[in-house]
Write a protein that holds these residues in place. Structure first.
Motif, mmCIF file in Angstrom:
data_model
loop_
_atom_site.group_PDB
_atom_site.id
_atom_site.type_symbol
_atom_site.label_atom_id
_atom_site.label_comp_id
_atom_site.label_asym_id
_atom_site.label_seq_id
_atom_site.Cartn_x
_atom_site.Cartn_y
_atom_site.Cartn_z
ATOM 1 N N ALA A 217 6.353 -1.843 7.280
ATOM 2 C CA ALA A 217 5.511 -0.118 8.118
ATOM 3 C C ALA A 217 4.300 -0.796 8.433
ATOM 4 N N ARG A 218 3.956 0.117 8.551
ATOM 5 C CA ARG A 218 2.740 0.342 9.964
ATOM 6 C C ARG A 218 1.051 1.217 9.627
ATOM 7 N N LEU A 219 0.534 0.270 9.456
ATOM 8 C CA LEU A 219 -1.274 1.277 9.463
ATOM 9 C C LEU A 219 -1.479 1.397 11.097
ATOM 10 N N GLY A 253 11.763 3.356 7.473
ATOM 11 C CA GLY A 253 10.467 2.276 7.461
ATOM 12 C C GLY A 253 9.208 3.231 6.949
ATOM 13 N N ILE A 254 8.416 3.167 7.317
ATOM 14 C CA ILE A 254 6.727 4.182 7.226
ATOM 15 C C ILE A 254 5.890 3.983 7.722
ATOM 16 N N LEU A 255 5.131 4.913 8.889
ATOM 17 C CA LEU A 255 3.980 4.673 9.600
ATOM 18 C C LEU A 255 2.695 5.669 9.318
ATOM 19 N N LEU A 256 1.875 5.048 8.371
ATOM 20 C CA LEU A 256 0.768 5.374 7.795
ATOM 21 C C LEU A 256 -0.178 5.907 9.702
ATOM 22 N N TYR A 257 -0.628 7.438 9.630
ATOM 23 C CA TYR A 257 -1.518 7.561 11.166
ATOM 24 C C TYR A 257 -2.648 8.289 10.033
ATOM 25 N N LEU A 258 -3.614 7.009 10.411
ATOM 26 C CA LEU A 258 -5.167 6.948 9.595
ATOM 27 C C LEU A 258 -5.957 7.968 10.071
ATOM 28 N N PHE A 311 5.821 3.060 -2.381
ATOM 29 C CA PHE A 311 5.772 1.805 -2.213
ATOM 30 C C PHE A 311 5.287 1.011 -3.353
ATOM 31 N N ALA A 312 5.713 -0.033 -3.395
ATOM 32 C CA ALA A 312 4.685 -1.613 -3.987
ATOM 33 C C ALA A 312 4.949 -2.822 -3.322
ATOM 34 N N SER A 313 5.893 -2.933 -2.032
ATOM 35 C CA SER A 313 6.230 -4.203 -1.165
ATOM 36 C C SER A 313 5.967 -3.659 0.358
ATOM 37 N N VAL A 314 5.535 -4.782 1.692
ATOM 38 C CA VAL A 314 5.644 -4.038 2.399
ATOM 39 C C VAL A 314 6.118 -4.921 3.225
ATOM 40 N N ARG A 315 6.706 -4.897 4.547
ATOM 41 C CA ARG A 315 6.850 -5.890 5.966
ATOM 42 C C ARG A 315 5.961 -4.985 6.405
ATOM 43 N N LEU A 316 4.749 -5.559 7.047
ATOM 44 C CA LEU A 316 4.024 -5.209 7.423
ATOM 45 C C LEU A 316 3.992 -5.565 9.267
#
Ligand SMILES: Nc1nc2c(ncn2[C@@H]2O[C@H](COP(=O)(O)OP(=O)(O)OP(=O)(O)O)[C@@H](O)[C@H]2O)c(=O)[nH]1
Ligand SMILES: [Zn+2]
Length: 363
Positions: A217-219, A253-258, A311-316
């Motif tokens: 994951a990426r914030l 993967g999941i990328l959050l674009y804030l 999701f409850a857990s990430v590789r950030l």
């Protein structure tokens, strides 16, 4: 009656009013005031505020007060008295540090001591959430509710607003659709919309990540200059593309674009910060001179989005320890930190070094 706006809708309206240069009425246990954002106030409205007869003050943050050598008796903010001869340019100079070095303000600035500052604090919070400079012209009113009824200006009751000010708004999923990307044809874009009328945020899902395993994951915080224009002043564009690239390679993967441009101060203020950086200040000093904290982002939004997506857990993917701490604190386990070091240039070397020295970023 449900047709009437609730407090979160009124706060949203107040933000929009401030952006237009319209004053809002704030009422609380300590009285009532008219509050207008210093940045958008016009000369005519300033004259109208003065004509009300009560002495106006300008509420600024303690950060801004420190630069101006004004005493911040309220701790986190200062109430600077508006001198009788001061015009709109004076108000602008107080709020905006652009000309601090070229033409320093002639002091000493007189600040109020004693009395309540809760409505001043509310006005600064509203200006910040409207992505304006954190400074507001404040004039006391005898009867705030009557003024609001007579003028049609937005009325905010401090007691109603208080529980909403530090809480983030609920993010509702609006729509998601397939979006084939260069890094992976199995892309999907999810749109989330907050209840309080503020910016939407996005999640880009690559593949179909297993919800039972830690997800890569990426914030990512919005950076118009880096993400879109290829700015050399930061590393955001290369980080965005590298994160998506790695998710494409791993197939999930999941990328959050804030949409928290400029570490949450908005693009206009970020450009003000860049202008100060050209005057010799580093990225953190520039934020402080503008009246902001180092980082005004709310990473809890990222945890909310991850939870909403299951999701409850990430590789950030990050170098920022604050992001890891905020995830853990808000119910997302960080199983692993995956470093993300790309895009160093001659222009951003000092910026990256400042982040490591002052914000604890891992090099
Ligand atoms: N206020 C301000 N914001 C900036 C500046 N340079 C970049 N930004 C913003 O900073 C955000 C990116 O944050 P960074 O500090 O680079 O990285 P991070 O997200 O904290 O940490 P990483 O996960 O390690 O990348 C984006 O919203 C950018 O628009 C600056 O000089 N001033
Ligand atoms: Zn950037």
């Amino acid at each position: 009656m449900s047709l009437l706006p609730d407090i979160s809708e009124l706060l949203s309206r107040a933000r929009a009013d401030m952006r237009m240069g319209l004053p809002v009425v704030l009422v609380g246990a300590s009285g009532a005031v008219l509050a207008a954002a210093a940045e958008t106030l016009g000369a005519e409205r300033l004259a109208d505020l003065r004509a009300l007869g009560a002495a106006p003050v300008i509420a600024i943050t303690a950060r801004r007060a420190e630069t101006l050598k004004a005493r911040a008796y309220d701790g986190d903010l200062a109430r600077v008295r508006l001198p009788a001869e001061a015009d709109l340019a004076w108000v602008t100079a107080l709020a905006d540090p652009e000309d601090d070095l070229r033409s320093p303000m002639k002091g000493p600035l007189q600040t109020d001591r004693g009395g309540a500052a809760d409505l001043h604090r509310l006005a600064i919070l509203l200006a910040k959430s409207a992505r304006l400079l954190p400074a507001a012209v404040i004039v006391p009113l005898e009867d705030g509710r009557k003024t609001a009824a007579d003028t049609g200006l937005t009325l905010i009751d401090h007691a109603d607003a208080a529980p909403h000010l530090l809480e983030r708004s609920l993010l509702r999923p609006v729509v998601h659709a397939r979006l084939p990307l260069e890094v992976s044809e199995a892309g999907r874009l999810h749109i989330y919309r907050p209840d309080d009328g503020s910016e939407e945020h996005y999640a880009i899902e690559i593949g179909r990540p297993d919800r039972a395993q830690p997800v890569l994951a990426r914030l990512h915080s919005a950076c118009f200059t880096g993400d879109l224009l290829g700015s050399l002043k930061c590393d955001c564009g290369p980080q965005l593309r590298a994160a998506l690239g790695q998710m494409g390679e791993e197939g999930a993967g999941i990328l959050l674009y804030l949409n928290q441009e400029g570490r949450g101060i908005g693009l206009a203020n970020k450009m003000r910060a860049y202008s100060l950086q050209d005057q010799g200040f580093d990225t953190v000093e520039a934020n402080h001179r503008l009246g902001f904290e180092d980082d005004e982002r709310d990473f809890r939004l990222g945890a909310d989005l991850l939870q909403s997506l299951g999701f409850a857990s990430v590789r950030l993917l990050t170098n920022n320890p604050a992001k890891i701490a905020m995830m853990e604190k808000n119910g997302i386990a960080v199983a692993e930190r995956v470093p993300l070091k790309v895009g160093e240039t001659a222009h951003n070397r000092a910026y990256l070094a400042t982040k490591a020295a002052k914000s604890g970023h891992m090099l």
